[in-house]
Every structure is written in structure tokens, then in C-alpha cells.
Design a protein around this motif. Structure first.
Motif, PDB file in Angstrom:
ATOM      1  N   LYS A 325       0.828  -1.203   0.000  1.00  0.00           N
ATOM      2  CA  LYS A 325       0.000   0.000   0.000  1.00  0.00           C
ATOM      3  C   LYS A 325       0.864   1.254   0.000  1.00  0.00           C
ATOM      4  O   LYS A 325       1.948   1.287   0.580  1.00  0.00           O
ATOM      5  N   GLU A 326       0.364   2.285  -0.663  1.00  0.00           N
ATOM      6  CA  GLU A 326       1.056   3.577  -0.678  1.00  0.00           C
ATOM      7  C   GLU A 326       1.260   4.076   0.759  1.00  0.00           C
ATOM      8  O   GLU A 326       0.364   3.972   1.596  1.00  0.00           O
ATOM      9  N   CYS A 328       3.296   2.861   2.958  1.00  0.00           N
ATOM     10  CA  CYS A 328       3.665   1.794   3.908  1.00  0.00           C
ATOM     11  C   CYS A 328       4.988   1.156   3.508  1.00  0.00           C
ATOM     12  O   CYS A 328       5.104   0.595   2.418  1.00  0.00           O
ATOM     13  N   PRO A 358       5.701   0.666  -0.993  1.00  0.00           N
ATOM     14  CA  PRO A 358       4.644   1.019  -1.939  1.00  0.00           C
ATOM     15  C   PRO A 358       4.815   0.345  -3.306  1.00  0.00           C
ATOM     16  O   PRO A 358       5.892   0.407  -3.906  1.00  0.00           O
ATOM     17  N   GLN A 387      -5.423  -5.537   2.224  1.00  0.00           N
ATOM     18  CA  GLN A 387      -4.463  -4.428   2.294  1.00  0.00           C
ATOM     19  C   GLN A 387      -3.116  -4.977   2.783  1.00  0.00           C
ATOM     20  O   GLN A 387      -3.073  -5.743   3.743  1.00  0.00           O
ATOM     21  N   ILE A 389       0.141  -3.744   4.359  1.00  0.00           N
ATOM     22  CA  ILE A 389       0.662  -2.570   5.056  1.00  0.00           C
ATOM     23  C   ILE A 389       1.898  -2.961   5.864  1.00  0.00           C
ATOM     24  O   ILE A 389       2.345  -4.117   5.812  1.00  0.00           O
TER      25      ILE A 389
END
Length: 391
Positions: A325-326, A328, A358, A387, A389
Motif C-alpha cells: 500500500k502507498e 507503507c 509502496p 491491504q 501494510i
């Protein structure tokens, strides 16, 4: 290449295979080879590469260092790759010394440089987008100043681009200032209808097998492949033309092993070759569950010069990439991943990377369904739920 006992159904010996690159492609190739007890050695620069946890022998080393690659190659019988950025001189020396290198260095020399690759297509009358090559960003800027190049265009670094890196749509001179200097090419913008991929396999005996044409959907921000749909939503005539074009590309390269051929289908229904990868490819992950013989089994068969398997589709399939994820970066945490286990026709693959960042590829899910659109909707739903992360 293979040594048999007098009864040909009893295999006495498998040669040792060395893989240069220890990421998820190498891991999935190893898992296929493990079914037949084929010994696998892997070399990667990262001591924590995912193959380190599974292969028979792991060596940490620089893939671009001549002596390191030469030393590794001398310990195996057959050398293959999961990444193109390898020291070519070392592989050429290994070929001279009788080692089997698949893909051959003659293929790698072209493929690892995008300028050489595009020129190869022109020389072999293979349809591709119009382009110009430049030695540096300054020479590109000069061409723009002289009105030889007009905006917008696609810039590609000649070397070391992958997963959307080293490729950028350029709209102004200002945007060139953030790009790394070096040899590059500029491609004319193509009015794309669909992006397609065909994977073709060829063994040293000359047998060829082609997988179904798949459709690739890219994330507009990261420029990475997000979904793979098999079969592609195209007409039978376009599918036939895509297979013909893939066969022409394969014959031109005269390669052994897998060759993934990425294609543009433009608004006029013309097919253009974008680029190729002479190895297992992200666009072929669906085949692990969705085809009778996966891309990994086909590549293994080619490495060992065995008869190729059945590359036909068992079921329509959609694969979705799972990426970091962006915002992270750090030790990976998977959120809601158990959602996949409640779905009988969904198959989860986590690559085993301990660190996320990311857009880093961390895994994928393949959904099989007789209705392609149902599989696609499920893939989209899971993409939203899961997700990746960091803690």
C-alpha cells in the motif's frame, strides 16, 4: 541432456539447474521443479530473497558481477534467469565452456536493452510503435528544441526498467528534469484499445507451445499490471493474429524456454509488439491453476528438453496482483487476507517477502470461474478488501 536407465520410464538423473534471481518467479519455478526432485540452486544479491527459504542451494551474490556469475554458473549444468539484468559476459563464457544457458545470451543481449530490442523488431519486420533513441537526456532535449520530437510521448530507459519503473509519459520539458540520465528511447503515443500478452514456449528440440492470449489491465498511477484476464476479451480473428505475431517474434529470436510477448491492440485493431521477457512472467501466473501445464512447468520442460505440456486453458481465470500500500514501508502485515480462504474458486499466493514498500509485488490471487466477468468482479472485490501494510 537427460540420462535414462534401460527402461525409459525410469529417470536416473536430472541435471542441476541454476536460477539467476531469487524472487517470486524463481520460487514458483523451484516449486514446480521440486515435484520432480530436480535440484535447484539460486543466486540473488539479497540475502533475504524469497528463494533462500525454499531452494536446494542459495548463493548471495551480485548478478552483474562477472566473476560471481561465472563462479555460480560453474556449479550447475543449466543456467536460467528470472530477471534480465545479468552479466552477459559471464554467461557467454559459460556457454563457451559447455554450460546450457536458457534463454541464450544472444537473446538476452537484445532483450536487456530496450533500444536494441526496438531496433530488432524493425530489422525483423515485426510491427511495433514508432520510436527514436537517444544517448542522453540532453540529446533528447536538443531534439525537442529542434522540433524533432513533440509532446506528449513515452520515455523509456534503455536499461534496468521493470514493473513500471523506467517508463513515463512525458508532457513537458520540466518533466524530463526528474528522469535519470542515460541512454533512452522515445516512443510515439499509441491510441491503445487493450494491452495483451502471449506466452510462448520452445524447447531445444524445436517443439513450440503457445498459451492463450490474455488481457492486461494496468494501475494508472503505478503503471504496474493490476489484473490479468484469461482469455482476453477480443475477437477470434484478433486472437489468431496475436498468436501468429507471437510465433513470428519467437522464430525471430530463435529462443529456448519461455518468451512473454506484450502487445498493444490499438483503436484501429492493429497489433503492435511492445516488449518481451524471455522468462516466466507476471502475465502467466494465472496458468498455475488455470492451465493444464503452467508456465513454470513449460519452462522446466524446455530447460530439460522434455516434450512440452498442454498449455490450454482449463477455466477462464482472472489474476490480481497484491502490492504494498502507498505510504507503507517496513515489516509486512496482511489485512483481511483470510477473506480469500472463504472462496472455493480463489487461490492465494503470498511470495514470502518480509518487507513491504509502496507498489512492491507481495503476492497474487487467481480466481477461476466459467464466467470471466464473475471472476473479474471477485478479483476487484478482493483487491479492495486485502491491504498490504507495514507495522
Amino acid at each position: 541432456m537427460l540420462l535414462f536407465l534401460s527402461h525409459k520410464s525410469i529417470l536416473a538423473y536430472f541435471p542441476k539447474i541454476g536460477i539467476l534471481g531469487g524472487g517470486q518467479l524463481g520460487k514458483m519455478l523451484f516449486l514446480e521443479a521440486h515435484k520432480w526432485a530436480v535440484p535447484i540452486s539460486v543466486m540473488d544479491s539479497d540475502a533475504n530473497a524469497v528463494c533462500h527459504k525454499v531452494c536446494n542451494t542459495f548463493v548471495q551474490g551480485d548478478l552483474l558481477d562477472y566473476q560471481t556469475v561465472l563462479n555460480f554458473g560453474s556449479t550447475v549444468d543449466i543456467i536460467t534467469i528470472e530477471i534480465e539484468n545479468i552479466n552477459i559476459r559471464a554467461l557467454q563464457e559459460l556457454e563457451k565452456n559447455g554450460k546450457i544457458v536458457i534463454p541464450q545470451t544472444s537473446v538476452l543481449e537484445i532483450v536487456q536493452n530496450k533500444v536494441k530490442q526496438k531496433k530488432f523488431y524493425n530489422e525483423n519486420e515485426i510491427a511495433t510503435s514508432n520510436f527514436q533513441s537517444f544517448e542522453s537526456i540532453e540529446s533528447l532535449k536538443s531534439a525537442i528544441s529542434n522540433n524533432e520530437i513533440t509532446f506528449p510521448f513515452i520515455w523509456k530507459a534503455a536499461r534496468f526498467g521493470y514493473d513500471g519503473y523506467g517508463v513515463k509519459k512525458i508532457n513537458s520539458i520540466k518533466e524530463l528534469n526528474s528522469i535519470n540520465d542515460g541512454e533512452c528511447l522515445v516512443e510515439e503515443m499509441v491510441d491503445i484499445s487493450k494491452e495483451l500478452s502471449v506466452i510462448i514456449c520452445r524447447n531445444p528440440s524445436g517443439e513450440t507451445s503457445c498459451f492463450p492470449v490474455v488481457e492486461m489491465e494496468f494501475n494508472p498511477k503505478s503503471n504496474q499490471v493490476e489484473y490479468i484476464l484469461c482469455p482476453a476479451r477480443i475477437s477470434e480473428s484478433i486472437e489468431s493474429l496475436a498468436h501468429q505475431l507471437a510465433l513470428k517474434v519467437s522464430q525471430s529470436f530463435n529462443h529456448f524456454g519461455l518468451l512473454a510477448i506484450e502487445l498493444f491492440l490499438d483503436k484501429n485493431q492493429t497489433l503492435l509488439v511492445n516488449e518481451v521477457a524471455p522468462r516466466p512472467h507476471n502475465s502467466g501466473h494465472w496458468s498455475v491453476e488455470g492451465a493444464y501445464s503452467s508456465q513454470y512447468q513449460q519452462h522446466l520442460r524446455a530447460l530439460l528438453d522434455l516434450p512440452l505440456g498442454n498449455s490450454l486453458m482449463k477455466s477462464p481465470s482472472v489474476m490480481v496482483n497484491l502490492v504494498g500500500k502507498e505510504g507503507c514501508s517496513g515489516n509486512v502485515v496482511y489485512q483481511n487476507v483470510n477473506q480469500v480462504h472463504d472462496i472455493s474458486n480463489a487461490y492465494l499466493h503470498l511470495y514470502g517477502k518480509s518487507i513491504t514498500r509502496p507498489n512492491r509485488k507481495m503476492g497474487h490471487i487467481t480466481i477461476l470461474d466459467q464466467q470471466l466477468e464473475s471472476a473479474y468482479k471477485m478479483a476487484q472485490k478482493l483487491k479492495q478488501q486485502i491491504q498490504i501494510i507495514s507495522n
